[in-house]
Design an enzyme around this catalytic site. Structure first.
Site, PDB file in Angstrom:
ATOM      1  N   SER A 138       0.865  -1.182   0.000  1.00 28.48           N
ATOM      2  CA  SER A 138       0.000   0.000   0.000  1.00 28.48           C
ATOM      3  C   SER A 138       0.901   1.231   0.000  1.00 28.48           C
ATOM      4  O   SER A 138       2.045   1.170   0.492  1.00 28.48           O
ATOM      5  CB  SER A 138      -0.873   0.031   1.261  1.00 28.48           C
ATOM      6  OG  SER A 138      -1.457   1.316   1.426  1.00 28.48           O
ATOM      7  N   TYR A 151      -1.328  -1.367  10.627  1.00 32.63           N
ATOM      8  CA  TYR A 151      -1.576  -1.471   9.183  1.00 32.63           C
ATOM      9  C   TYR A 151      -0.423  -0.886   8.373  1.00 32.63           C
ATOM     10  O   TYR A 151       0.138  -1.554   7.504  1.00 32.63           O
ATOM     11  CB  TYR A 151      -2.894  -0.787   8.809  1.00 32.63           C
ATOM     12  CG  TYR A 151      -3.222  -0.950   7.343  1.00 32.63           C
ATOM     13  CD1 TYR A 151      -3.494  -2.214   6.813  1.00 32.63           C
ATOM     14  CD2 TYR A 151      -3.224   0.135   6.475  1.00 32.63           C
ATOM     15  CE1 TYR A 151      -3.769  -2.383   5.458  1.00 32.63           C
ATOM     16  CE2 TYR A 151      -3.505  -0.026   5.120  1.00 32.63           C
ATOM     17  CZ  TYR A 151      -3.775  -1.282   4.624  1.00 32.63           C
ATOM     18  OH  TYR A 151      -4.035  -1.448   3.276  1.00 32.63           O
TER      19      TYR A 151
END
Ligand SMILES: NC(=O)c1ccc[n+]([C@@H]2O[C@H](COP(=O)([O-])OP(=O)(O)OC[C@H]3O[C@@H](n4cnc5c(N)ncnc54)[C@H](OP(=O)(O)O)[C@@H]3O)[C@@H](O)[C@H]2O)c1
Length: 263
Positions: A138, A151
């Site tokens: 990401s 995350y």
């Protein structure tokens, strides 16, 4: 020779489902992995009819050691053409509210499962002499944020882990790509009880746009693909700064500002 099978984890929605659609359209047989078997079966039926490919489904919770080991064994013993390590969770929210167990479960999926499946796939590729590994990171790999501790940390792991594998396997016939999506309109936010207004409406692209760009990057031989990076020179600048940083910190001396009186 490897089967003509692409394995996609997290294929029951979003980016994984878009990979399934696009790879089936390219003629690849599929093994679709996720927890929601009804979703997988519905997608598998549709892709068999639309593209005439063989599609197998595997209901597996990759946070459970037994399910994870079963998929590892499959990848090691029946080499596949491609593994897309896409399954991932967000676990977004303040760490004190989420708690340590939730952070650990996120790490189990986003880090432990991805790493173990990568190594299993590479072992299978070794048997077959070729194969393609795609790991989904990401853009938050570069962007820690309050509420995204585990995350963004996990995605930084995916980035560095995959880049290191690319170096280790540089001389092999394996292809290893790491993909860094920006905001994508999927169930990623709603499945965590959040709405898409985390980002402005105009910040999102569709999973199909993301996957088409990622596959174009793969076809072009890219090791790192950032589908929404519209100004590639920014990446070149970051790499140049990274090189300067490394040159500076491996100089064998402590910075003068930390030496104080004693220095
Ligand atoms: N959406 C974004 O803005 C964005 C941006 C950058 C990166 N990403 C990354 O892209 C990947 C896919 O996310 P998405 O946006 O497509 O979200 P999504 O629609 O929520 O898809 C997540 C997928 O992971 C699967 N999954 C979750 N927990 C699992 C478990 N324990 N075992 C097996 N499968 C599990 C889900 O299936 P089941 O629930 O059926 O198991 C689902 O298929 C993730 O790695 C995410 O971090 C997303």
């Amino acid at each position: 020779m490897p089967d003509n099978v692409s394995v996609i984890t997290g294929a029951s929605s979003g980016i994984g489902a878009a990979y399934a659609e696009r790879l089936a359209a390219r003629g690849s047989d599929l093994l679709l992995v996720a927890r929601r078997g009804d979703r997988l079966e519905g997608l598998a039926d549709r892709l068999r009819k639309a593209h005439g490919v063989e599609v197998e489904t595997l209901v597996a919770d990759l946070q459970e050691a037994r399910d994870l080991r079963a998929l590892e064994t499959r990848l090691e013993t029946r080499p596949v053409a491609m593994l897309v390590n896409n399954a991932g969770a967000g676990g977004l929210g303040p760490t004190a509210l989420k708690g340590a167990d939730a952070q650990e479960r996120l790490i189990d999926l986003n880090i432990v499962a991805l790493a173990r499946l990568s190594l299993a796939a590479l072992k299978g590729f070794g048997e077959a002499g070729r194969g393609t590994l795609v790991n989904i990171a990401s853009v938050v790999a570069f962007s820690p944020s309050a509420g995204g501790a585990a995350y963004s940390g996990s995605k930084a792991f995916v980035l560095n882990f995959t880049r290191a594998l690319q170096m280790e396997y540089e001389k092999s016939d394996f292809r290893i790509q790491v993909v860094l999506p920006g905001p994508i309109r999927t169930e990623f936010f709603s499945s965590q009880g959040m709405d898409d207004s985390v980002f402005p409406a105009g910040a999102y692209v569709t999973p199909e746009q993301m996957v088409d760009a990622a596959l174009a990057g793969l076809d072009a031989g890219e090791a790192i693909t950032i589908p929404t990076l519209v100004t590639p020179s920014i990446w070149d600048d970051m790499e140049a700064v990274r090189g300067r940083f490394l040159g500076d910190v491996i100089g064998g001396k402590v910075a003068a500002r930390y030496l104080g009186q004693a220095g």
